[in-house]
Design an enzyme around this catalytic site. Structure first.
Site, PDB file in Angstrom:
ATOM      1  N   GLU A   1       7.885  -5.923  23.082  1.00 11.24           N
ATOM      2  CA  GLU A   1       6.850  -5.347  22.215  1.00 11.24           C
ATOM      3  C   GLU A   1       6.631  -6.242  20.992  1.00 11.24           C
ATOM      4  O   GLU A   1       5.523  -6.385  20.519  1.00 11.24           O
ATOM      5  CB  GLU A   1       7.256  -3.929  21.767  1.00 11.24           C
ATOM      6  CG  GLU A   1       6.129  -3.178  21.083  1.00 11.24           C
ATOM      7  CD  GLU A   1       6.570  -1.866  20.451  1.00 11.24           C
ATOM      8  OE1 GLU A   1       7.775  -1.624  20.333  1.00 11.24           O
ATOM      9  OE2 GLU A   1       5.669  -1.103  20.049  1.00 11.24           O
TER      10      GLU A   1
ATOM     11  N   ARG B   1      21.379  -2.286  22.668  1.00  6.22           N
ATOM     12  CA  ARG B   1      21.477  -0.826  22.573  1.00  6.22           C
ATOM     13  C   ARG B   1      21.854  -0.161  23.883  1.00  6.22           C
ATOM     14  O   ARG B   1      22.366   0.959  23.882  1.00  6.22           O
ATOM     15  CB  ARG B   1      20.183  -0.260  21.976  1.00  6.22           C
ATOM     16  CG  ARG B   1      20.092  -0.556  20.489  1.00  6.22           C
ATOM     17  CD  ARG B   1      18.794  -0.086  19.913  1.00  6.22           C
ATOM     18  NE  ARG B   1      17.915  -1.195  19.596  1.00  6.22           N
ATOM     19  CZ  ARG B   1      16.611  -1.083  19.445  1.00  6.22           C
ATOM     20  NH1 ARG B   1      16.029   0.090  19.593  1.00  6.22           N
ATOM     21  NH2 ARG B   1      15.882  -2.145  19.144  1.00  6.22           N
TER      22      ARG B   1
HETATM   23  O1  LIG Z   1      10.208  -2.633  26.816  1.00  6.29           O
HETATM   24  P1  LIG Z   1      10.341  -3.790  25.853  1.00  6.29           P
HETATM   25  O2  LIG Z   1       9.033  -4.161  25.221  1.00  6.29           O
HETATM   26  O3  LIG Z   1      11.017  -4.963  26.474  1.00  6.29           O
HETATM   27  O4  LIG Z   1      11.209  -3.312  24.623  1.00  6.29           O
HETATM   28  C1  LIG Z   1      12.350  -2.510  24.742  1.00  6.29           C
HETATM   29  C2  LIG Z   1      13.578  -3.225  24.282  1.00  6.29           C
HETATM   30  O5  LIG Z   1      13.437  -3.606  22.898  1.00  6.29           O
HETATM   31  C3  LIG Z   1      14.591  -3.201  22.176  1.00  6.29           C
HETATM   32  O6  LIG Z   1      15.612  -4.185  22.264  1.00  6.29           O
HETATM   33  P2  LIG Z   1      15.736  -5.411  21.258  1.00  6.29           P
HETATM   34  O7  LIG Z   1      15.970  -6.633  22.074  1.00  6.29           O
HETATM   35  O8  LIG Z   1      14.581  -5.421  20.328  1.00  6.29           O
HETATM   36  O9  LIG Z   1      16.975  -5.085  20.363  1.00  6.29           O
HETATM   37  P3  LIG Z   1      18.484  -4.643  20.570  1.00  6.29           P
HETATM   38  O10 LIG Z   1      19.290  -5.899  20.670  1.00  6.29           O
HETATM   39  O11 LIG Z   1      18.753  -3.858  19.310  1.00  6.29           O
HETATM   40  O12 LIG Z   1      18.637  -3.782  21.796  1.00  6.29           O
HETATM   41  C4  LIG Z   1      15.051  -1.967  22.915  1.00  6.29           C
HETATM   42  O13 LIG Z   1      16.446  -1.718  22.682  1.00  6.29           O
HETATM   43  C5  LIG Z   1      14.795  -2.321  24.366  1.00  6.29           C
HETATM   44  O14 LIG Z   1      15.880  -3.051  24.908  1.00  6.29           O
HETATM   45  N1  LIG Z   2       9.247   1.414  18.664  1.00  5.09           N
HETATM   46  C1  LIG Z   2      10.502   1.066  18.958  1.00  5.09           C
HETATM   47  N2  LIG Z   2      11.542   1.745  18.424  1.00  5.09           N
HETATM   48  C2  LIG Z   2      12.825   1.384  18.709  1.00  5.09           C
HETATM   49  N3  LIG Z   2      13.149   0.391  19.520  1.00  5.09           N
HETATM   50  C3  LIG Z   2      12.142  -0.305  20.085  1.00  5.09           C
HETATM   51  N4  LIG Z   2      12.141  -1.338  20.943  1.00  5.09           N
HETATM   52  C4  LIG Z   2      10.866  -1.680  21.204  1.00  5.09           C
HETATM   53  N5  LIG Z   2      10.015  -0.874  20.566  1.00  5.09           N
HETATM   54  C5  LIG Z   2      10.784  -0.009  19.844  1.00  5.09           C
HETATM   55 MG   LIG Z   3      17.398  -3.514  23.447  1.00  8.22          MG
END
Ligand SMILES: O=P(O)(O)OC[C@H]1O[C@H](OP(=O)(O)OP(=O)(O)O)[C@H](O)[C@@H]1O
Ligand SMILES: Nc1ncnc2[nH]cnc12
Ligand SMILES: [Mg+2]
Length: 187
Positions: free
Chosen positions: A106, A69
């Site tokens: 998370e 993202r």
């Molecule tokens: O602070 P944290 O606990 O590390 O979580 C935050 C991250 O989690 C999500 O990414 P995710 O890898 O889940 O998915 P994405 O590939 O859609 O960005 C979000 O986009 C952040 O990059």
């Molecule tokens: N609560 C949440 N919503 C969207 N993206 C996330 N990445 C980690 N926690 C999230």
């Molecule tokens: Mg991410």
């Protein structure tokens, strides 16, 4: 109008366009979806404008965006700041020599990589992503920037899950554009 007020006006409109999805991708998570911002060019422009206003005259050589993202707006912000864009990707996606760091999120654990020799030593970096949750992803990104010999000047996020206190993990200033979740989601 002061810069803070101007950012506040933009943030209010952006915030009104977020969508929440309870129990996605797993039970107990209130998922914050910022994709509606990109469906409307005027909102996407406001997102970039707000971050640009915040950065102001600070010297930035590269915006480093986190897969996935952070890729949605990182390159656009980099262009607006006249900075380069460098991606941090999930493992096995980047060719050539990489640095790698494993981290907890998370909901689960993951790995990130950056290509070696892309960030010049001593260069000034903004790390950008959509959400700061536990801070695991952003911390790992900071480690990769450090391994490259560059310096994180600031972490920029669209939103923050305050109750997870991710910002306490990060060794550089943290800016969050929109207010986030200040307590854990309960059904
Ligand atoms: O602070 P944290 O606990 O590390 O979580 C935050 C991250 O989690 C999500 O990414 P995710 O890898 O889940 O998915 P994405 O590939 O859609 O960005 C979000 O986009 C952040 O990059
Ligand atoms: N609560 C949440 N919503 C969207 N993206 C996330 N990445 C980690 N926690 C999230
Ligand atoms: Mg991410």
């Amino acid at each position: 109008m002061s810069t803070e007020k101007e950012i506040g006006v933009l943030a209010k409109e952006l915030k009104a366009n977020l969508k929440q999805f309870p129990n996605f991708p797993s039970e107990g998570i209130l998922f914050e979806d910022f994709l509606p911002i990109f469906a409307k060019p005027e909102l996407f422009q406001k997102l970039v404008d707000a971050f640009k206003l915040h950065v102001g005259d600070a010297k930035v050589d590269y915006v480093v965006g986190l897969e996935s993202r952070g890729f949605l707006f990182g390159p656009t912000l980099a262009l607006a700041l006249n900075a380069g864009f460098v991606p941090i990707r999930k493992p096995g996606k980047l060719p050539g020599p990489t640095f790698q760091v494993e981290f907890q999120k998370e909901y689960g654990s993951d790995k990130f990589e950056i290509q070696q020799d892309t960030l010049p030593a001593g260069s000034k970096i903004l790390v950008v992503d959509d959400i700061l949750a536990t801070g695991g992803s952003a911390f790992a990104a900071g480690e990769l920037v450090k391994k490259s010999g560059a310096e994180v000047v600031e972490y920029l996020f669209v939103m923050e899950l305050d109750f997870l206190k991710g910002r306490d993990k990060l060794g550089a200033p943290v800016f969050t554009l929109l207010s986030g979740q200040d307590e854990k989601f309960k059904d």
